[in-house]
Write a protein that holds these residues in place. Structure first.
Motif, PDB file in Angstrom:
ATOM      1  N   VAL A 164       0.964  10.958  -9.659  1.00 44.31           N
ATOM      2  CA  VAL A 164       0.825   9.778  -8.797  1.00 44.31           C
ATOM      3  C   VAL A 164       0.495   8.548  -9.634  1.00 44.31           C
ATOM      4  O   VAL A 164       1.061   7.467  -9.425  1.00 44.31           O
ATOM      5  CB  VAL A 164      -0.237  10.019  -7.705  1.00 44.31           C
ATOM      6  N   LYS A 165      -0.389   8.718 -10.596  1.00 45.50           N
ATOM      7  CA  LYS A 165      -0.758   7.593 -11.467  1.00 45.50           C
ATOM      8  C   LYS A 165       0.469   7.073 -12.214  1.00 45.50           C
ATOM      9  O   LYS A 165       0.678   5.860 -12.313  1.00 45.50           O
ATOM     10  CB  LYS A 165      -1.836   8.031 -12.438  1.00 45.50           C
ATOM     11  N   GLN A 166       1.288   7.991 -12.743  1.00 45.52           N
ATOM     12  CA  GLN A 166       2.495   7.586 -13.465  1.00 45.52           C
ATOM     13  C   GLN A 166       3.444   6.814 -12.550  1.00 45.52           C
ATOM     14  O   GLN A 166       3.996   5.790 -12.933  1.00 45.52           O
ATOM     15  CB  GLN A 166       3.189   8.825 -14.033  1.00 45.52           C
ATOM     16  N   ALA A 167       3.615   7.303 -11.327  1.00 49.75           N
ATOM     17  CA  ALA A 167       4.501   6.619 -10.384  1.00 49.75           C
ATOM     18  C   ALA A 167       3.979   5.231 -10.053  1.00 49.75           C
ATOM     19  O   ALA A 167       4.739   4.258 -10.027  1.00 49.75           O
ATOM     20  CB  ALA A 167       4.634   7.463  -9.110  1.00 49.75           C
TER      21      ALA A 167
ATOM     22  N   LYS B 215       0.826  -1.204   0.000  1.00 48.50           N
ATOM     23  CA  LYS B 215       0.000   0.000   0.000  1.00 48.50           C
ATOM     24  C   LYS B 215       0.858   1.251   0.000  1.00 48.50           C
ATOM     25  O   LYS B 215       1.998   1.243   0.474  1.00 48.50           O
ATOM     26  CB  LYS B 215      -0.918   0.007   1.221  1.00 48.50           C
ATOM     27  N   VAL B 216       0.282   2.331  -0.519  1.00 49.59           N
ATOM     28  CA  VAL B 216       0.970   3.617  -0.550  1.00 49.59           C
ATOM     29  C   VAL B 216       1.157   4.092   0.890  1.00 49.59           C
ATOM     30  O   VAL B 216       0.189   4.215   1.645  1.00 49.59           O
ATOM     31  CB  VAL B 216       0.165   4.658  -1.357  1.00 49.59           C
ATOM     32  N   SER B 217       2.397   4.348   1.271  1.00 50.61           N
ATOM     33  CA  SER B 217       2.672   4.798   2.636  1.00 50.61           C
ATOM     34  C   SER B 217       3.061   6.275   2.689  1.00 50.61           C
ATOM     35  O   SER B 217       2.938   6.902   3.735  1.00 50.61           O
ATOM     36  CB  SER B 217       3.780   3.953   3.266  1.00 50.61           C
ATOM     37  N   GLU B 218       3.500   6.831   1.555  1.00 47.26           N
ATOM     38  CA  GLU B 218       3.877   8.248   1.523  1.00 47.26           C
ATOM     39  C   GLU B 218       3.821   8.756   0.092  1.00 47.26           C
ATOM     40  O   GLU B 218       4.201   8.050  -0.846  1.00 47.26           O
ATOM     41  CB  GLU B 218       5.290   8.433   2.071  1.00 47.26           C
ATOM     42  N   VAL B 219       3.337   9.988  -0.057  1.00 44.69           N
ATOM     43  CA  VAL B 219       3.406  10.690  -1.327  1.00 44.69           C
ATOM     44  C   VAL B 219       4.053  12.027  -1.028  1.00 44.69           C
ATOM     45  O   VAL B 219       3.531  12.832  -0.255  1.00 44.69           O
ATOM     46  CB  VAL B 219       2.011  10.901  -1.959  1.00 44.69           C
ATOM     47  N   LYS B 220       5.221  12.229  -1.616  1.00 42.76           N
ATOM     48  CA  LYS B 220       5.988  13.448  -1.356  1.00 42.76           C
ATOM     49  C   LYS B 220       6.118  14.231  -2.657  1.00 42.76           C
ATOM     50  O   LYS B 220       6.603  13.692  -3.662  1.00 42.76           O
ATOM     51  CB  LYS B 220       7.362  13.087  -0.813  1.00 42.76           C
ATOM     52  N   VAL B 221       5.686  15.484  -2.638  1.00 44.67           N
ATOM     53  CA  VAL B 221       5.881  16.364  -3.784  1.00 44.67           C
ATOM     54  C   VAL B 221       7.314  16.859  -3.709  1.00 44.67           C
ATOM     55  O   VAL B 221       7.689  17.536  -2.753  1.00 44.67           O
ATOM     56  CB  VAL B 221       4.878  17.540  -3.772  1.00 44.67           C
ATOM     57  N   VAL B 222       8.131  16.496  -4.695  1.00 47.06           N
ATOM     58  CA  VAL B 222       9.551  16.856  -4.650  1.00 47.06           C
ATOM     59  C   VAL B 222       9.844  18.173  -5.362  1.00 47.06           C
ATOM     60  O   VAL B 222      10.825  18.839  -5.034  1.00 47.06           O
ATOM     61  CB  VAL B 222      10.451  15.727  -5.199  1.00 47.06           C
TER      62      VAL B 222
ATOM     63  N   LYS C  10      -1.806  13.783   1.336  1.00 45.24           N
ATOM     64  CA  LYS C  10      -2.419  13.017   2.429  1.00 45.24           C
ATOM     65  C   LYS C  10      -3.572  12.160   1.907  1.00 45.24           C
ATOM     66  O   LYS C  10      -3.724  10.997   2.303  1.00 45.24           O
ATOM     67  CB  LYS C  10      -2.909  13.972   3.516  1.00 45.24           C
ATOM     68  N   ALA C  11      -4.374  12.727   1.032  1.00 47.27           N
ATOM     69  CA  ALA C  11      -5.520  11.992   0.485  1.00 47.27           C
ATOM     70  C   ALA C  11      -5.074  10.790  -0.345  1.00 47.27           C
ATOM     71  O   ALA C  11      -5.707   9.734  -0.305  1.00 47.27           O
ATOM     72  CB  ALA C  11      -6.386  12.925  -0.355  1.00 47.27           C
ATOM     73  N   ALA C  12      -3.986  10.937  -1.094  1.00 45.59           N
ATOM     74  CA  ALA C  12      -3.493   9.832  -1.926  1.00 45.59           C
ATOM     75  C   ALA C  12      -3.045   8.655  -1.071  1.00 45.59           C
ATOM     76  O   ALA C  12      -3.232   7.498  -1.457  1.00 45.59           O
ATOM     77  CB  ALA C  12      -2.354  10.320  -2.823  1.00 45.59           C
ATOM     78  N   VAL C  13      -2.464   8.943   0.089  1.00 40.39           N
ATOM     79  CA  VAL C  13      -2.077   7.863   0.998  1.00 40.39           C
ATOM     80  C   VAL C  13      -3.334   7.180   1.534  1.00 40.39           C
ATOM     81  O   VAL C  13      -3.429   5.949   1.546  1.00 40.39           O
ATOM     82  CB  VAL C  13      -1.203   8.394   2.161  1.00 40.39           C
ATOM     83  N   GLU C  14      -4.320   7.976   1.955  1.00 41.72           N
ATOM     84  CA  GLU C  14      -5.562   7.419   2.490  1.00 41.72           C
ATOM     85  C   GLU C  14      -6.301   6.580   1.457  1.00 41.72           C
ATOM     86  O   GLU C  14      -6.860   5.535   1.782  1.00 41.72           O
ATOM     87  CB  GLU C  14      -6.479   8.541   2.978  1.00 41.72           C
ATOM     88  N   LYS C  15      -6.294   7.029   0.192  1.00 41.98           N
ATOM     89  CA  LYS C  15      -7.028   6.334  -0.873  1.00 41.98           C
ATOM     90  C   LYS C  15      -6.189   5.253  -1.552  1.00 41.98           C
ATOM     91  O   LYS C  15      -6.671   4.559  -2.436  1.00 41.98           O
ATOM     92  CB  LYS C  15      -7.483   7.334  -1.935  1.00 41.98           C
ATOM     93  N   ASN C  16      -4.908   5.149  -1.167  1.00 42.88           N
ATOM     94  CA  ASN C  16      -3.996   4.177  -1.751  1.00 42.88           C
ATOM     95  C   ASN C  16      -3.875   4.353  -3.267  1.00 42.88           C
ATOM     96  O   ASN C  16      -3.863   3.393  -4.026  1.00 42.88           O
ATOM     97  CB  ASN C  16      -4.428   2.745  -1.421  1.00 42.88           C
ATOM     98  N   GLY C  17      -3.806   5.609  -3.705  1.00 45.02           N
ATOM     99  CA  GLY C  17      -3.660   5.855  -5.134  1.00 45.02           C
ATOM    100  C   GLY C  17      -4.055   7.247  -5.551  1.00 45.02           C
ATOM    101  O   GLY C  17      -4.204   8.148  -4.723  1.00 45.02           O
ATOM    102  N   ALA C  18      -4.245   7.413  -6.849  1.00 48.00           N
ATOM    103  CA  ALA C  18      -4.483   8.724  -7.440  1.00 48.00           C
ATOM    104  C   ALA C  18      -5.953   9.126  -7.483  1.00 48.00           C
ATOM    105  O   ALA C  18      -6.269  10.238  -7.892  1.00 48.00           O
ATOM    106  CB  ALA C  18      -3.908   8.753  -8.857  1.00 48.00           C
ATOM    107  N   LYS C  19      -6.846   8.263  -7.075  1.00 41.67           N
ATOM    108  CA  LYS C  19      -8.280   8.580  -7.144  1.00 41.67           C
ATOM    109  C   LYS C  19      -8.697   9.406  -5.934  1.00 41.67           C
ATOM    110  O   LYS C  19      -9.377   8.939  -5.026  1.00 41.67           O
ATOM    111  CB  LYS C  19      -9.102   7.302  -7.247  1.00 41.67           C
ATOM    112  N   VAL C  20      -8.263  10.667  -5.944  1.00 35.98           N
ATOM    113  CA  VAL C  20      -8.576  11.601  -4.866  1.00 35.98           C
ATOM    114  C   VAL C  20      -9.565  12.641  -5.382  1.00 35.98           C
ATOM    115  O   VAL C  20      -9.682  12.861  -6.583  1.00 35.98           O
ATOM    116  CB  VAL C  20      -7.299  12.288  -4.337  1.00 35.98           C
ATOM    117  N   ASP C  21     -10.271  13.266  -4.459  1.00 35.89           N
ATOM    118  CA  ASP C  21     -11.229  14.299  -4.828  1.00 35.89           C
ATOM    119  C   ASP C  21     -10.500  15.546  -5.313  1.00 35.89           C
ATOM    120  O   ASP C  21      -9.442  15.908  -4.781  1.00 35.89           O
ATOM    121  CB  ASP C  21     -12.108  14.677  -3.636  1.00 35.89           C
TER     122      ASP C  21
END
Length: 113
Positions: free
Chosen positions: A105-108, A53-60, A78-89
């Motif tokens: 996020v989708k590309q990664a 599962k996605v544990s961190e999404v960091k904007v570099v 934060k939402a991407a970690v909670e949703k485990n992916g790119a399907k965020v509001d």
């Protein structure tokens, strides 16, 4: 008979949900997407834990506005970690930034499959 049918439907729903729960390969993956700024894409590092599962999404890096896009990126991470992916509001007022973030996020995560 109704109870058996109801139980069968619940069983199918549980199996469907379990099949939809996406798991990725452990590691950190890079992605980028076009946001509001014409100067620089939004670049992210997405970390996937041992559990898949996605544990961190960091904007570099990004060149989004600090007062709108920058704040949105924090919430989106934060939402991407909670949703485990790119399907965020989508965040109102930061639609283009949100779209660029989702693309990054989708590309990664495509690399993590």
């Amino acid at each position: 008979m109704k109870k058996i049918l109801a139980l069968a439907m619940v069983f199918v729903m549980v199996l469907t949900f379990a099949a939809c729960a996406t798991k990725y390969k452990e590691g950190t993956y890079e992605g980028e997407g076009k946001g509001y700024s014409p100067d620089e894409n939004i670049k992210v590092n997405v970390t996937v834990g041992e559990d898949g599962k996605v544990s961190e999404v960091k904007v570099v890096s990004h060149s989004e506005t600090d007062d709108i896009g920058g704040i949105a990126l924090d919430s989106l991470s934060k939402a991407a970690v909670e949703k485990n992916g790119a399907k965020v509001d989508t965040i109102t007022g930061a639609t283009v930034t949100t779209d660029g973030f989702k693309a990054a996020v989708k590309q990664a995560l495509e690399k993590a499959k």
